[in-house]
Write an enzyme that holds these catalytic residues in place. Structure first.
Site, PDB file in Angstrom:
ATOM      1  N   CYS A   2       1.149  -0.972  -0.361  1.00 34.04           N
ATOM      2  CA  CYS A   2      -0.173   0.037   0.169  1.00 34.04           C
ATOM      3  C   CYS A   2       0.858   1.225  -0.167  1.00 34.04           C
ATOM      4  O   CYS A   2       2.008   1.328   0.563  1.00 34.04           O
ATOM      5  CB  CYS A   2      -1.287   0.473   1.208  1.00 34.04           C
ATOM      6  SG  CYS A   2      -1.905  -1.690   1.412  1.00 34.04           S
ATOM      7  N   ARG A  27       5.187  -0.329  -6.255  1.00 29.67           N
ATOM      8  CA  ARG A  27       5.484  -0.819  -5.154  1.00 29.67           C
ATOM      9  C   ARG A  27       3.985  -2.717  -5.117  1.00 29.67           C
ATOM     10  O   ARG A  27       3.844  -3.265  -3.911  1.00 29.67           O
ATOM     11  CB  ARG A  27       4.919  -0.592  -3.341  1.00 29.67           C
ATOM     12  CG  ARG A  27       6.135   0.137  -3.497  1.00 29.67           C
ATOM     13  CD  ARG A  27       6.016   1.724  -2.405  1.00 29.67           C
ATOM     14  NE  ARG A  27       7.026   1.930  -2.109  1.00 29.67           N
ATOM     15  CZ  ARG A  27       7.390   1.661  -0.840  1.00 29.67           C
ATOM     16  NH1 ARG A  27       6.510   0.106  -0.020  1.00 29.67           N
ATOM     17  NH2 ARG A  27       8.499   1.954   0.292  1.00 29.67           N
ATOM     18  N   ASN A 101      -1.823   2.514   5.765  1.00 34.92           N
ATOM     19  CA  ASN A 101      -1.357   1.248   6.149  1.00 34.92           C
ATOM     20  C   ASN A 101      -0.570  -0.107   7.091  1.00 34.92           C
ATOM     21  O   ASN A 101      -0.615   0.744   8.338  1.00 34.92           O
ATOM     22  CB  ASN A 101       0.203   1.398   5.108  1.00 34.92           C
ATOM     23  CG  ASN A 101       0.417   2.262   3.813  1.00 34.92           C
ATOM     24  OD1 ASN A 101      -0.742   2.177   2.978  1.00 34.92           O
ATOM     25  ND2 ASN A 101       0.925   3.035   3.450  1.00 34.92           N
ATOM     26  N   GLY A 102      -0.247  -1.219   6.510  1.00 38.52           N
ATOM     27  CA  GLY A 102      -0.746  -1.964   8.253  1.00 38.52           C
ATOM     28  C   GLY A 102      -1.393  -2.761   7.974  1.00 38.52           C
ATOM     29  O   GLY A 102      -2.299  -2.892   7.646  1.00 38.52           O
ATOM     30  N   HIS A 508      17.419 -37.623  -5.911  1.00 38.25           N
ATOM     31  CA  HIS A 508      17.321 -38.018  -4.910  1.00 38.25           C
ATOM     32  C   HIS A 508      15.532 -37.782  -5.367  1.00 38.25           C
ATOM     33  O   HIS A 508      15.229 -36.832  -4.537  1.00 38.25           O
ATOM     34  CB  HIS A 508      16.951 -36.718  -3.676  1.00 38.25           C
ATOM     35  CG  HIS A 508      18.747 -37.330  -3.173  1.00 38.25           C
ATOM     36  ND1 HIS A 508      19.367 -38.998  -2.153  1.00 38.25           N
ATOM     37  CD2 HIS A 508      20.249 -36.424  -3.278  1.00 38.25           C
ATOM     38  CE1 HIS A 508      20.672 -38.772  -3.221  1.00 38.25           C
ATOM     39  NE2 HIS A 508      21.510 -37.572  -3.391  1.00 38.25           N
TER      40      HIS A 508
END
Ligand code: F6R
Length: 612
Positions: A2, A27, A101-102, A508
């Protein structure tokens, strides 16, 4: 992730807010919104859109003007990308507007509390809870209401708040999400990223956790949550505007790949002491306690995520081989919940391009809590991780805009090599060996240029394999993490499934996947384990696998076992990843472009992952 932008002044701010959002478009986001208040007419205008900022712009008309406002790009966490969920969010009484934001972790209990008081919610977001919590505390002072609300909040926030009855100010606050205030003349700005305000000012104040800014047109008052006035320093933004332009390249990612000869010079600048065969990192030596702890450490943890985790793995190989200190590399997200054993002899290095990655930050805080010395390797100057660590090394790679990390990776590897030599020269590394390594460091930019000059070879291979459904990347030693990084780059931007493995590990399990449709990329440079890699290549050939090899100049033998070969120059083994990764970055780039994808903003990804 954000992005937040805000303005208060005398001018119409719509174009500034939109331009500010565009500066952080890289972003990653999936919806955007803006609110502006025109003080003279007391009219408020809010527009939102799902999708790109350009779609938001199309909705804005010439009646949408205002001399203060907030704007936001949202990367969905609580609820899908939708008009209802996008910011700014509005309080029930339609007076308070909030961008955030957050994550508000206790939003469910806050929601119940507010619902009991009659509040209604129209979105699935935690942000809508916060804006109404602020309203619930409001009498006649928005600053006070914000402070009271923030006392109730558990989680992280970077917020901007506007109250229609108090148009002389905007309120900002932060806890764990970056926020800065830009200082202008009779106007002020705020943003989550300096790039959003750089066109207006390079004077900024970075908020620290639990701080509030009350922003007027002509001044800013800084306080802590306890309502005490605090003094903050004005700092200069350290970004060249040209750095955030494409500069004639088709994409930021391509620009950043081609910038690497220069960004590595910037990472090395002033840090190599050739005639002592060693290095000098000011950000470490200026903190003698941390520096000594590093040299004498009995154990080093390196914590990181994604691409930074891959450079951390290379750091592990380097430090153990040359500085003889046991190193453990951990995903930051695991480290924090795993109760790692930390003593006063443990040093924790956090690697983060953005310096804001929530998992890395939380792991770092846990390491500090347990008493470790902490060192940050960050690219973004002034970022949260660079501030909370006890000492650090900046990468100086310049802003990385492409979501897929390229130049930050090579600068991280370089920074780790610089640290390794510094520690090792205090131990067993001879002058001769130290001198050889630092001399090779200085040659790297020229060697990278020679790889970039041959980028068309990689492009041709990309055209041949763009429709492959799976890729396998194999390498050994220092080049095993490069195999992981090559696979990650391809996944991220071309959406092709790719896996990286240590070459010997293939037998493997992954060998079961090998057939004529499975391109296998080998990193097989002429080093001590070259012969072992050749054996692994033969195992693939015996099963009709298609082999693309990153090989050393002059290696003729490799041609007969490879279907395609990309030749690169040699350097000393610990620096080799800086060269071997370049063709892999180019391969991922050219394949994604051929497939018509948006390489700079791949779907679902965010540049700075500020949520857990
Ligand atoms: C991959 C990429 C991500 C980041 C990861 C950590 O190209 O960019 O994997 O490396 O999200 O980010 P930082 O380094 O900012 O902590």
């Amino acid at each position: 992730m954000c992005g937040i932008v805000g303005y208060i002044g005398k001018k119409d701010c719509v174009s500034f807010l939109i331009e500010g959002l565009k500066r952080v478009e890289y972003r990653g986001y999936d919806s955007a919104g803006i609110v502006v208040l025109d003080e003279s007419s007391s009219s408020i205008h809010i527009k939102k859109s799902v999708g790109k900022i350009i779609d938001l712009e199309k909705k804005i008309d010439n009646r949408d003007i205002g001399n203060l406002g907030l704007a936001h790009t949202r990367w969905a966490t609580h609820g899908e990308p939708s008009m209802e969920n996008s910011h700014p969010h509005i309080s029930n009484n339609k007076k308070i507007y909030l961008v955030h934001n957050g994550i508000i972790e206790n939003y469910i209990s806050l929601q119940k509390r507010l619902e009991a008081k009659g509040y209604k919610f129209y979105s699935e977001t935690d942000t809508e809870i916060l804006v109404n919590l602020i309203e619930s505390y409001y009498t006649d002072d928005i600053e006070l209401a914000v402070k009271k609300a923030l006392f109730d909040v558990k989680g992280t926030y970077g917020i901007g708040v506007l109250h229609v009855d108090e148009p002389d100010k905007l309120i900002v606050a932060r806890l764990g999400s970056p926020l800065l205030i830009g200082i202008g003349e009779n106007e002020n700005y705020f943003a989550s990223d300096p790039a959003s305000v750089i066109s207006k000012t390079d004077d900024v104040v970075y908020l620290d956790d639990k701080e509030i800014g009350v922003i007027y047109k002509d001044r800013v008052v800084h306080k802590n949550l306890e309502d005490e006035i605090i003094t903050k320093n004005i700092e200069k933004i350290d970004i060249d505007v040209q750095e955030i332009e494409k500069d004639g390249y088709e994409h930021f990612m391509l620009k950043e790949i081609f910038q690497q000869p220069r960004t590595l010079i910037d990472t090395m600048r002033g840090r190599i002491i050739l005639d002592e065969g060693t290095t000098n990192l000011g950000g470490l030596r200026q903190h003698p306690q941390v520096y000594n702890a590093l040299i004498k450490a009995e154990k080093i943890y390196i914590i990181a995520c994604g691409t930074s985790w891959h450079s951390a793995l290379i750091g592990e190989y380097m430090i153990e081989e040359y500085a003889k200190i046991p190193v453990e590399v951990e995903y930051a997200s695991e480290f924090r919940y795993r109760d790692p054993i930390i003593s006063e002899k443990t040093v924790v290095i956090a690697i983060s391009q953005s310096g804001e990655t929530a998992d890395t930050l939380a792991a770092l805080k846990e390491a500090k809590r347990k008493g470790a010395y902490t060192i940050g390797l960050c690219n973004v100057v002034g970022s949260t991780i660079s501030k909370v660590t006890d000492a650090g090394v900046y990468l100086h790679a310049g802003p990385e805009i492409g979501v897929a990390s390229t130049k930050a990776f090579t600068s991280q590897v370089m920074a780790l090599a610089l640290i390794t030599v510094d520690i090792a020269r205090h131990k067993d590394m001879s002058f001769r060996e130290g001198y050889k390594i630092v001399k090779e460091m200085k040659l790297l930019p020229t060697l990278i240029n020679s790889i970039l000059d041959n980028s068309m070879v990689v492009k041709d291979i990309a055209l041949k394999f763009k429709d492959a459904k799976n890729f396998l990347y194999l390498g050994r030693g220092f080049n095993f993490p490069v195999a992981l990084e090559g696979a990650l780059k391809l996944k991220e931007i071309s959406y092709i499934h790719a896996e990286g493995y240590p070459a010997a590990e293939m037998k493997h399990g992954p060998i079961a996947l090998i057939d004529k449709d499975m391109p296998v990329i080998f990193i097989a440079i002429k080093d001590a384990i070259y012969d072992k890699v050749i054996t692994n290549m033969k195992e693939v050939k015996a099963r009709n696998g298609v082999i693309i090899t990153i090989a050393s100049y002059g290696d003729e033998e490799i041609e007969s076992i490879s279907d395609y070969v990309i030749k690169i120059p040699d350097t000393t083994n610990l620096l080799m990843p800086i060269l071997t990764v370049i063709p892999l970055q180019l391969l991922a780039y050219y394949i994604a472009v051929e497939k018509g994808f948006n390489v700079d903003m791949p779907r679902n990804l965010a540049k700075s992952v500020t949520v857990e």
